[in-house]
Motif scaffolding. Structure first.
Motif, PDB file in Angstrom:
ATOM      1  N   ILE A 186       0.837  -1.197   0.000  1.00 38.46           N
ATOM      2  CA  ILE A 186       0.000   0.000   0.000  1.00 38.46           C
ATOM      3  C   ILE A 186       0.873   1.249   0.000  1.00 38.46           C
ATOM      4  O   ILE A 186       0.558   2.261  -0.625  1.00 38.46           O
ATOM      5  N   TYR A 187       1.999   1.154   0.701  1.00 39.23           N
ATOM      6  CA  TYR A 187       2.890   2.301   0.859  1.00 39.23           C
ATOM      7  C   TYR A 187       4.299   1.751   1.036  1.00 39.23           C
ATOM      8  O   TYR A 187       4.505   0.751   1.724  1.00 39.23           O
ATOM      9  N   SER A 188       5.286   2.394   0.429  1.00 42.26           N
ATOM     10  CA  SER A 188       6.660   1.887   0.464  1.00 42.26           C
ATOM     11  C   SER A 188       7.586   2.862   1.174  1.00 42.26           C
ATOM     12  O   SER A 188       7.361   4.083   1.180  1.00 42.26           O
ATOM     13  N   PHE A 189       8.665   2.332   1.758  1.00 42.48           N
ATOM     14  CA  PHE A 189       9.665   3.156   2.415  1.00 42.48           C
ATOM     15  C   PHE A 189      10.945   2.331   2.547  1.00 42.48           C
ATOM     16  O   PHE A 189      10.921   1.097   2.468  1.00 42.48           O
ATOM     17  N   ASN A 190      12.064   3.036   2.746  1.00 43.94           N
ATOM     18  CA  ASN A 190      13.353   2.350   2.799  1.00 43.94           C
ATOM     19  C   ASN A 190      13.741   1.914   4.199  1.00 43.94           C
ATOM     20  O   ASN A 190      14.312   0.851   4.388  1.00 43.94           O
ATOM     21  N   LEU A 191      13.471   2.752   5.197  1.00 45.48           N
ATOM     22  CA  LEU A 191      13.918   2.481   6.556  1.00 45.48           C
ATOM     23  C   LEU A 191      12.744   2.074   7.435  1.00 45.48           C
ATOM     24  O   LEU A 191      11.674   2.701   7.386  1.00 45.48           O
ATOM     25  N   MET A 192      12.961   1.074   8.272  1.00 46.01           N
ATOM     26  CA  MET A 192      11.917   0.612   9.181  1.00 46.01           C
ATOM     27  C   MET A 192      11.437   1.744  10.088  1.00 46.01           C
ATOM     28  O   MET A 192      10.239   1.882  10.352  1.00 46.01           O
ATOM     29  N   VAL A 193      12.361   2.582  10.555  1.00 44.72           N
ATOM     30  CA  VAL A 193      11.977   3.667  11.456  1.00 44.72           C
ATOM     31  C   VAL A 193      11.025   4.640  10.768  1.00 44.72           C
ATOM     32  O   VAL A 193      10.096   5.174  11.394  1.00 44.72           O
ATOM     33  N   ASP A 194      11.242   4.880   9.460  1.00 44.92           N
ATOM     34  CA  ASP A 194      10.332   5.778   8.729  1.00 44.92           C
ATOM     35  C   ASP A 194       8.931   5.179   8.648  1.00 44.92           C
ATOM     36  O   ASP A 194       7.928   5.885   8.790  1.00 44.92           O
ATOM     37  N   GLY A 195       8.876   3.880   8.407  1.00 51.70           N
ATOM     38  CA  GLY A 195       7.578   3.217   8.328  1.00 51.70           C
ATOM     39  C   GLY A 195       6.846   3.229   9.654  1.00 51.70           C
ATOM     40  O   GLY A 195       5.630   3.477   9.704  1.00 51.70           O
ATOM     41  N   ARG A 196       7.552   2.964  10.742  1.00 46.85           N
ATOM     42  CA  ARG A 196       6.912   2.968  12.060  1.00 46.85           C
ATOM     43  C   ARG A 196       6.391   4.363  12.416  1.00 46.85           C
ATOM     44  O   ARG A 196       5.284   4.507  12.935  1.00 46.85           O
ATOM     45  N   ASN A 197       7.156   5.376  12.114  1.00 48.30           N
ATOM     46  CA  ASN A 197       6.706   6.747  12.399  1.00 48.30           C
ATOM     47  C   ASN A 197       5.480   7.112  11.570  1.00 48.30           C
ATOM     48  O   ASN A 197       4.553   7.767  12.060  1.00 48.30           O
ATOM     49  N   ARG A 198       5.486   6.685  10.313  1.00 48.68           N
ATOM     50  CA  ARG A 198       4.331   6.994   9.452  1.00 48.68           C
ATOM     51  C   ARG A 198       3.101   6.259   9.939  1.00 48.68           C
ATOM     52  O   ARG A 198       1.983   6.809   9.962  1.00 48.68           O
ATOM     53  N   LEU A 199       3.270   5.018  10.348  1.00 47.42           N
ATOM     54  CA  LEU A 199       2.130   4.231  10.830  1.00 47.42           C
ATOM     55  C   LEU A 199       1.608   4.785  12.151  1.00 47.42           C
ATOM     56  O   LEU A 199       0.389   4.825  12.388  1.00 47.42           O
ATOM     57  N   LYS A 200       2.506   5.238  13.014  1.00 48.51           N
ATOM     58  CA  LYS A 200       2.060   5.848  14.279  1.00 48.51           C
ATOM     59  C   LYS A 200       1.201   7.078  14.031  1.00 48.51           C
ATOM     60  O   LYS A 200       0.210   7.306  14.735  1.00 48.51           O
ATOM     61  N   SER A 201       1.585   7.869  13.023  1.00 54.01           N
ATOM     62  CA  SER A 201       0.784   9.070  12.725  1.00 54.01           C
ATOM     63  C   SER A 201      -0.602   8.695  12.212  1.00 54.01           C
ATOM     64  O   SER A 201      -1.592   9.372  12.522  1.00 54.01           O
ATOM     65  N   LEU A 202      -0.689   7.602  11.436  1.00 60.07           N
ATOM     66  CA  LEU A 202      -2.002   7.142  10.966  1.00 60.07           C
ATOM     67  C   LEU A 202      -2.851   6.621  12.130  1.00 60.07           C
ATOM     68  O   LEU A 202      -4.065   6.855  12.178  1.00 60.07           O
ATOM     69  N   GLU A 253      12.344   1.093  -6.926  1.00 56.64           N
ATOM     70  CA  GLU A 253      12.671   2.337  -6.228  1.00 56.64           C
ATOM     71  C   GLU A 253      13.518   3.260  -7.098  1.00 56.64           C
ATOM     72  O   GLU A 253      13.382   4.483  -7.036  1.00 56.64           O
ATOM     73  N   TYR A 254      14.389   2.691  -7.922  1.00 52.05           N
ATOM     74  CA  TYR A 254      15.217   3.500  -8.814  1.00 52.05           C
ATOM     75  C   TYR A 254      14.341   4.322  -9.765  1.00 52.05           C
ATOM     76  O   TYR A 254      14.557   5.527  -9.945  1.00 52.05           O
TER      77      TYR A 254
END
Length: 454
Positions: free
Chosen positions: A309-325, A434-435
């Motif tokens: 559904i949504y892509s990201f490179n770093l696990m920390v970025d994904g966790r922060n984005r999910l927390k905001s949702l 991603e490229y």
């Protein structure tokens, strides 16, 4: 005058291999007027397989001169003559490299008897020295020794000179000719036919398999740049020997060439492409329904054949984005795998309404999950990038829809597009990576493009 050369070596590339024997036959094109031969101590042990091929042993070269002892003499023989050899770039690259090490700059015209043989004596099944000499009934004494092979090459060259009714040798020596730079097995006609426009080019081996894919703003210039210089490294020399033909696909723009190159590298996995072949260690949000009927968002490594559904490179970025949702749409952190503690922190923070304890109906909770997903998708940019086509009257198009690369294609300039769905009829869908996504994002930023979904 011509210097007809053959060498024996300890390996296949000059930068890490020594020379064990050199033979130089000076010819006027028909007759040999002088010759030079010597064994050379390479300063390293000769591999067993090389000894098996050439018959040259470590004992034979033990008392032979080192290359530095004969470099001046060899340079004097070569510097004012046209350098001739079978697979000329191999012999030339070795001698140029080793002469340069001792302060001698070899820079002469070159002729390749493989390339000349294909032109002057077309139709033979093989143009290796042994097979070509056999076809022309030229005897080779001391095969795989420098003297024997150089003598046979001198006889072959004399026959080429005599049979050259169409001026192939003169044409190859013209300053405008680039034949002496080309790989021995690559037809010059294919190189001359390359267009000066953006696109992707393919190098093929003897069996037609693609061994390299490249992109270019100008296909002709880029391909020719592969063959200039005298890099003596093993990788380059092996690469050039394996190129037997070129094909290409023109694109309307350089950006499309970059995208198509990435797609083709992933599809064909060519042996000599090294970039873009790494496995992308990226993550994404994935959605699934649990046994109780609740929709659950989970962070997982990207799956090969399933789009997140949504892509990201770093696990920390994904966790922060999910927390905001979770906060914005009042989702349960336990159901989103943000916590393993049985006491839901979402209850204390008033974001979770009890879905984790089945106190909120799945339908009510799931509606907010779907709203969160829609919010994510609405945030992603959409771009329609129009550009030049492959010819007059044509335009190109690249479509990124809500952060996902849809595809690209061509349409006539008269076509009127009123919707994204209508545009898709003219485009070819492609997989993304991603490229490619970064290419399009960077292009949009550089050009100041506004997202259609902004």
């Amino acid at each position: 005058m011509y210097a007809i050369v053959d060498i024996e070596t300890t390996g296949g590339h000059a930068s890490a291999s020594g020379i064990t024997e050199v033979a130089i036959f000076i010819s006027d094109g028909i007759r040999v007027v002088d010759q030079y031969q010597t064994l050379i101590n390479p300063g390293v042990k000769i591999p067993t397989y090389i000894t098996a091929l050439t018959g040259i042993t470590n004992e034979m070269v033990a008392d032979a001169p080192y290359f530095e002892d004969v470099a001046g003499e060899i340079f004097a023989l070569l510097k004012d003559h046209i350098f001739v050899a079978h697979h000329v770039n191999f012999d030339y690259s070795f001698l140029k490299f080793h002469l340069a090490h001792y302060g001698y700059d070899l820079n002469t015209k070159k002729l390749c008897t493989v390339r000349l043989g294909r032109k002057i004596f077309p139709g033979f099944p093989s143009y290796s020295l042994g097979n070509l000499c056999r076809s022309l009934q030229i005897p080779i004494l001391n095969r795989h020794r420098a003297g024997g092979d150089a003598e046979a090459t001198a006889k072959l060259f004399a026959m080429l000179v005599e049979a050259d009714a169409n001026g192939a040798i003169a044409a190859a020596l013209k300053p405008s000719s680039k034949e002496h730079f080309l790989p021995p097995n690559l037809p010059v006609e294919q190189v001359r036919a390359l267009p000066g426009q953006p696109g992707v080019y393919y190098f093929h081996d003897e069996k037609g398999k693609v061994i390299y894919v490249g992109k270019a703003k100008n296909i002709s210039k880029r391909v020719n740049s592969h063959f200039t210089g005298n890099n003596a490294g093993r990788q380059r020399q092996e690469f050039l020997r394996n190129i037997h033909s070129i094909s290409y696909e023109a694109t309307g723009t350089e950006l499309m060439a970059f995208i198509l190159e990435s797609l083709e590298i992933k599809r064909l996995w060519p042996a000599y492409n090294y970039s873009q072949k790494r496995i992308e260690a990226r993550f994404g949000f994935y959605l699934f329904e649990d046994q109780q009927g609740y929709l659950r968002l989970a962070i997982e490594k990207r799956r090969k054949h399933t789009a997140p559904i949504y892509s990201f490179n770093l696990m920390v970025d994904g966790r922060n984005r999910l927390k905001s949702l979770v906060t914005k749409f009042e989702l349960c952190p336990r159901l989103c795998f943000l916590q393993t503690d049985p006491n839901c922190v979402g209850r204390a923070e008033h974001t979770c309404h009890g879905a984790c304890d089945k106190e909120e109906a799945p339908e009510t909770y799931n509606n907010r999950v779907l709203e969160a997903i829609q919010h994510l998708q609405d945030e992603q940019p959409s771009y329609i990038i129009m550009g030049n086509g492959r010819g007059v009257g044509e335009q190109s198009c690249i479509l990124m829809e809500r952060g996902r690369f849809y595809g690209m294609g061509y349409l006539t300039r008269e076509v009127q597009i009123t919707s994204i769905d209508g545009l898709k009829d003219y485009l070819t869908p492609y997989p993304e990576n991603e490229y490619i996504l970064n290419l399009i994002r960077q292009y949009a930023v550089t050009k100041g493009l506004a997202s259609l979904t902004a």
